[in-house]
Design a protein around this motif. Structure first.
Motif, mmCIF file in Angstrom:
data_model
loop_
_atom_site.group_PDB
_atom_site.id
_atom_site.type_symbol
_atom_site.label_atom_id
_atom_site.label_comp_id
_atom_site.label_asym_id
_atom_site.label_seq_id
_atom_site.Cartn_x
_atom_site.Cartn_y
_atom_site.Cartn_z
ATOM 1 N N UNK A 82 21.750 101.212 47.946
ATOM 2 C CA UNK A 82 22.366 102.238 47.107
ATOM 3 C C UNK A 82 21.700 102.366 45.732
ATOM 4 N N UNK A 83 21.433 101.227 45.088
ATOM 5 C CA UNK A 83 20.973 101.285 43.692
ATOM 6 C C UNK A 83 19.718 100.455 43.457
ATOM 7 N N UNK A 84 18.854 100.405 44.449
ATOM 8 C CA UNK A 84 17.674 99.572 44.347
ATOM 9 C C UNK A 84 16.512 100.227 43.618
ATOM 10 N N UNK A 85 15.759 99.382 42.904
ATOM 11 C CA UNK A 85 14.494 99.767 42.291
ATOM 12 C C UNK A 85 13.391 98.925 42.924
ATOM 13 N N UNK A 86 12.172 99.443 42.925
ATOM 14 C CA UNK A 86 11.057 98.743 43.554
ATOM 15 C C UNK A 86 9.826 98.817 42.658
ATOM 16 N N UNK A 87 9.061 97.741 42.660
ATOM 17 C CA UNK A 87 7.872 97.678 41.818
ATOM 18 C C UNK A 87 7.946 96.490 40.882
ATOM 19 N N UNK A 88 7.739 96.739 39.599
ATOM 20 C CA UNK A 88 7.849 95.677 38.600
ATOM 21 C C UNK A 88 8.991 95.991 37.652
#
Length: 586
Positions: free
Chosen positions: A221-227
């Motif tokens: 639902x509220x995920x971020x990806x990367x750094x």
């Protein structure tokens, strides 16, 4: 838009207890204002998210058949989703978390077919087709993420709930409905908010379901990806919220490297999230999921697993080391030296092996419950399940023999063996007795007059999980939500505004309309002076037609509207920016 239903094999194979949640998507229910809301959000999203979303998002829009100008017909989507191994179904708002996850396990995307009101265009706590269709659907076109989602559903639907989890689900469902509904009294919303807050603060020790819902929230639902320094968006809640997708990229939101500690971080569905988790890649999501699953009763079994099922007061299953599965509502466990030595269900119980109910061991055979010793025989190092024919004969575990089996923990089974049930490998799963007495010390657990006694064979509990082993063993067509989504009220004024939106839409599509663009603008300013979105759409068409006089009038009206309604000023500016400042065509 085509509204014909085309089934998908994935939908056809869903079990009945999941099909009960599916409702038809009546495409004709979507009004011209609904279509305008979808178009505004999608235009803003595609423009903004092209910079901040994971690259799978834009690719997925094409692959999943989502259009910017039209609310998706999910039955049409099914023809395209089929190519990537998924399907979509419509439901009414929130459904229980376990059911939501089980749909995922079947590669089926659950889409709440209602759409948010214009007044809640930036964010709604209620699931809607913008959140589900524009948020979840595009990202599943990424095969690695799609497998994470399926695997999450497979594991998540086995998580054991607490008795309070369902209360919280019902409270959140009601709150989301009241907040999205038109004209709900503030006092009613406040009471629902207070109930959600009370339950959230009084859940006690978090259940497996609560923890895995946390993981779902902070990833799917509220995920971020990367750094942490340069994250991209992949979570559906962010992808579908034009407000929160921008907010989450500011320093106001703390960014945390994603790991299993997210399972203990609860969330408030009614407010913007104060922190978000950043995974370096989709592989990390699967790694954390497996790490969490290793701690679930699904994989640990044992005394703690059976106790979780007892505390849940819900239908669950234990699997013994022989592979025998006992499904029912567990109510008692007798323990000895930290191990379960006797387990007991109350009410309808079914016995299965490898998720298939054993012949003659359904709920009709065990309508009042089932109890059995678990563990090793006292003083014998060889478990019954490991005994060959000669061992069984040596210990008189043989058809027609009157025998007393004394288990560790002071459990005794005395009776005449009738027969045994074996699996295909010849391993014994059950021993059937007549004239049988089962005791724990002085306590009688089973008496001869109760009939035939079936004793499960297993030296330990290897798994405990929510739900039945065989979904066909129990009648689970029983979900009756205590609340239903509230449809928007109709009025003559509202119908008039809908008609104006419809005519402007027809003009944009080059189709015959009942009024001109100028007449539409005159009507909306005369009778619907607080509406802003239609004026933005009129400005877009006026620019395309080089109608400078009308453009000036519309922009002057919108400037006044921004002063009178400062809460929508940024939405007006956002819409105008797409029209006048973007060189590329959306």
């Amino acid at each position: 838009m085509e509204a014909n239903f085309e089934s998908n094999p994935l939908i056809d194979r869903l079990p009945k207890h999941l099909k009960q949640f599916i409702i038809p998507q009546d495409y004709n229910d979507y009004t011209p204002i609904n279509q305008a809301v979808w178009r505004y959000v999608m235009r803003k999203n595609v423009d903004y998210l092209s910079k901040v979303a994971h690259n799978s998002y834009l690719e997925g829009l094409d692959k999943t058949g989502l259009e910017i100008d039209n609310i998706p017909n999910m039955y049409g989507m099914n023809r395209i989703l089929k190519e990537i191994g998924w399907a979509a179904v419509a439901v009414d708002g929130f459904i229980p978390p376990s059911a939501f996850m089980e749909f995922q396990a079947y590669n089926v995307l659950v889409i709440a077919c209602d759409i948010r009101q214009l007044e809640h265009i930036e964010y709604t706590p209620a699931p809607d087709i913008i959140h589900e269709g524009a948020g979840h659907a595009p990202i599943i076109a990424n095969p690695e993420y799609a497998e994470y989602l399926r695997r999450f559903g497979e594991i998540g639907c086995k998580a054991i709930s607490s008795a309070r989890d369902y209360e919280l689900y019902e409270a959140i469902r009601l709150l989301s409905i009241l907040k999205e509904a038109e004209g709900t009294p503030e006092a009613e919303i406040k009471a629902a908010e207070d109930q959600v807050e009370f339950l959230q603060n009084n859940m006690g020790e978090l259940s497996e379901m609560s923890k895995i819902r946390n993981l779902h929230w902070w990833t799917v639902e509220y995920g971020l990806i990367g750094t942490v320094e340069n994250p991209k968006i992949y979570g559906a809640g962010l992808l579908s919220s034009i407000g929160e997708s921008a907010w989450c990229m500011t320093d106001n939101v703390t960014k945390i490297p994603y790991d299993i500690s997210a399972a203990d971080q609860s969330f408030d569905i009614t407010k913007p999230q104060p922190q978000l988790y950043v995974t370096p890649d989709f592989a990390q999501l699967s790694s954390v999921l497996e790490e969490f699953a290793n701690k679930m009763a699904l994989r640990t079994g044992g005394l703690s697993g059976i106790k979780k099922l007892i505390n849940s007061k819900n239908l669950g299953t234990v699997e013994l080391s022989t592979g025998l599965q006992i499904s029912g509502v567990f109510t008692n466990v007798i323990e000895n030296e930290g191990k379960p030595v006797y387990i007991q269900t109350t009410g309808k119980t079914a016995l299965s092996y490898r998720e298939k109910e054993l012949v003659s061991h359904g709920t009709d055979a065990h309508p009042d419950g089932f109890g059995s010793p678990v563990g090793m025989l006292k003083g014998i190092n060889l478990a019954i399940e490991d005994m060959g024919p000669r061992d069984l004969r040596a210990y008189d575990i043989y058809e027609g023999e009157q025998i007393t089996l004394e288990f560790e923990g002071n459990i005794k089974v005395s009776g005449e063996i009738i027969t045994g049930t074996r699996n295909l490998q010849g391993e014994i799963l059950l021993i059937k007795f007549k004239n049988c007495t089962v005791t724990h010390g002085e306590t009688v657990l089973f008496a001869p007059e109760w009939g035939i006694y079936d004793m499960a064979v297993g030296k330990k509990i290897t798994s405990a999980f929510s739900g039945p082993a065989d979904v066909n063993s129990f009648d689970m067509i029983s979900h009756v939500p205590s609340s239903h989504t509230i449809k928007q009220k109709k009025s003559a004024k509202r119908e008039e505004l809908e008609s104006l939106y419809k005519n402007v839409r027809l003009l944009r599509e080059g189709k015959p309309a009942e009024i001109t663009l100028k007449e539409a603008f005159g009507a909306v300013t005369a009778s619907h002076e607080n509406d802003w979105l239609l004026s933005v759409e009129i400005a877009e068409l006026a620019k395309q037609e080089n109608h400078s006089d009308l453009i000036d009038k519309v922009l002057n009206h919108l400037e006044k509207l921004k002063i009178n309604r400062p809460e929508v000023a940024h939405l007006i500016d956002g819409g105008l920016e797409l029209i006048f400042e973007k060189a590329t065509e959306i």
